[in-house]
Write an enzyme that holds these catalytic residues in place. Structure first.
Site, mmCIF file in Angstrom:
data_model
loop_
_atom_site.group_PDB
_atom_site.id
_atom_site.type_symbol
_atom_site.label_atom_id
_atom_site.label_comp_id
_atom_site.label_asym_id
_atom_site.label_seq_id
_atom_site.Cartn_x
_atom_site.Cartn_y
_atom_site.Cartn_z
ATOM 1 N N TYR A 49 -7.485 -6.190 -2.549
ATOM 2 C CA TYR A 49 -8.033 -5.011 -1.881
ATOM 3 C C TYR A 49 -9.439 -5.280 -1.340
ATOM 4 C CZ TYR A 49 -4.130 -2.283 -3.844
ATOM 5 O OH TYR A 49 -2.887 -1.800 -4.174
ATOM 6 N N VAL A 208 5.244 12.072 5.814
ATOM 7 C CA VAL A 208 5.288 13.494 6.178
ATOM 8 C C VAL A 208 4.128 13.896 7.081
ATOM 9 C CG1 VAL A 208 5.264 15.869 5.312
ATOM 10 C CG2 VAL A 208 6.575 14.110 4.108
#
Length: 290
Positions: A49, A208
């Site tokens: 990361y 979504v």
């Protein structure tokens, strides 16, 4: 069975650093405290990361926050060798040699300023991984007290079983959401329940709110009615949809928005009606169940 007790919602730190939000150390410190105030005590990391920089920055922030280490749970992963200024690689690849696994864990411990990881995961499966060698590394790390629980990430059931035959697996971090529900129908979640492997869900809100297509249009239309019914945000309803599954999936939320963090745990207290749970799945699929 798992040993580590994780919070009902996990804070994902992937985007805290230079890959996205580029938070300063003080901002990370404040965010860690806000998570704790809202009973989110588990933080998900990986060595890669921020191109191998976020763990160290988080470690400084956690140290400055002066939170008791016994009250926080740290997850990290290794195995992906990126092309980065921090690595002398010419191509992205996977490395699961015993030497690399142990070295990577030691590096994560140094960066996170801790003596142990609550959960250590193999980030992605490699065609060249040797189960015996991985098991040797894991057992050595456990014996040394450097990791408590071991697991995998993005592994299929057969890939998980290959490793599980050599050393216990407690977790599998997978992509799972209302729009990415394949693990629910391909046997993956069944396998995890059978072998007491706890699923962790990355990208739990799916597409979504990220994509505009027929599927997400149907879901957003339904969610608008459910928001009114449950008097709760659409993101909390989507997390509650995941939490209702009997595999006891733990969602990993990557938000750094304080208001959203304050609402995250409400999802763990929301019990969706069974018909509403199936309504969400139905709208995602675009057809009723058989």
């Amino acid at each position: 069975m798992t040993k580590s007790s994780l919070s009902p919602i996990i804070a994902g730190a992937m985007n805290w650093g230079i890959w996205d939000k580029n938070l300063k150390t003080k901002e990370m410190e404040n965010l860690i405290k806000i998570c704790f105030e809202n009973k989110i005590t588990t933080f998900d990391h990986a060595d890669i990361y921020g191109s191998y920089t976020t763990e160290a920055q988080f470690g400084k922030a956690l140290f400055n926050a002066k939170i008791n280490r016994e009250q926080v749970q740290l997850i990290s992963k290794c195995g992906i060798q990126m092309v980065s200024a921090k690595r002398n690689n010419t191509v992205k690849y996977y490395d699961y040699s015993k030497e690399y696994i142990i070295k990577s864990v030691d590096n994560s411990l140094k960066n996170l300023k801790t003596d142990f990881l609550d959960v250590f995961l193999l980030h992605r499966p490699s065609p060249l991984m040797e189960a015996d060698e991985i098991a040797e590394a894991v057992e050595k790390l456990k014996t040394a007290g450097k990791i408590i629980d071991f697991g995998v990430s993005n592994f299929t059931s057969s890939q998980t079983e290959l490793i599980r035959q050599k050393t216990p697996i407690s977790f599998n971090q997978i992509q799972f959401s209302a729009t990415d529900f394949q693990p629910m129908v391909d046997g993956s979640l069944d396998y995890m329940q059978l072998h007491h492997i706890r699923p962790l869900s990355w990208n739990p809100l799916g597409s979504v709110f990220r994509q505009d297509n027929i599927q997400t249009f149907r879901l957003r239309k339904l969610l608008a009615t459910l928001v009114s019914k449950y008097e709760m945000g659409a993101d909390s309803i989507l997390l509650a949809w995941i939490l209702k599954h009997p595999a006891q999936i733990i969602p990993i939320a990557g938000t750094v928005n304080i208001a959203r963090i304050q609402n995250l745990l409400k999802a763990s207290q929301l019990v969706l009606d069974q018909e509403d749970w199936f309504a969400i799945w139905t709208e995602s699929m675009g057809h009723e169940v058989p």
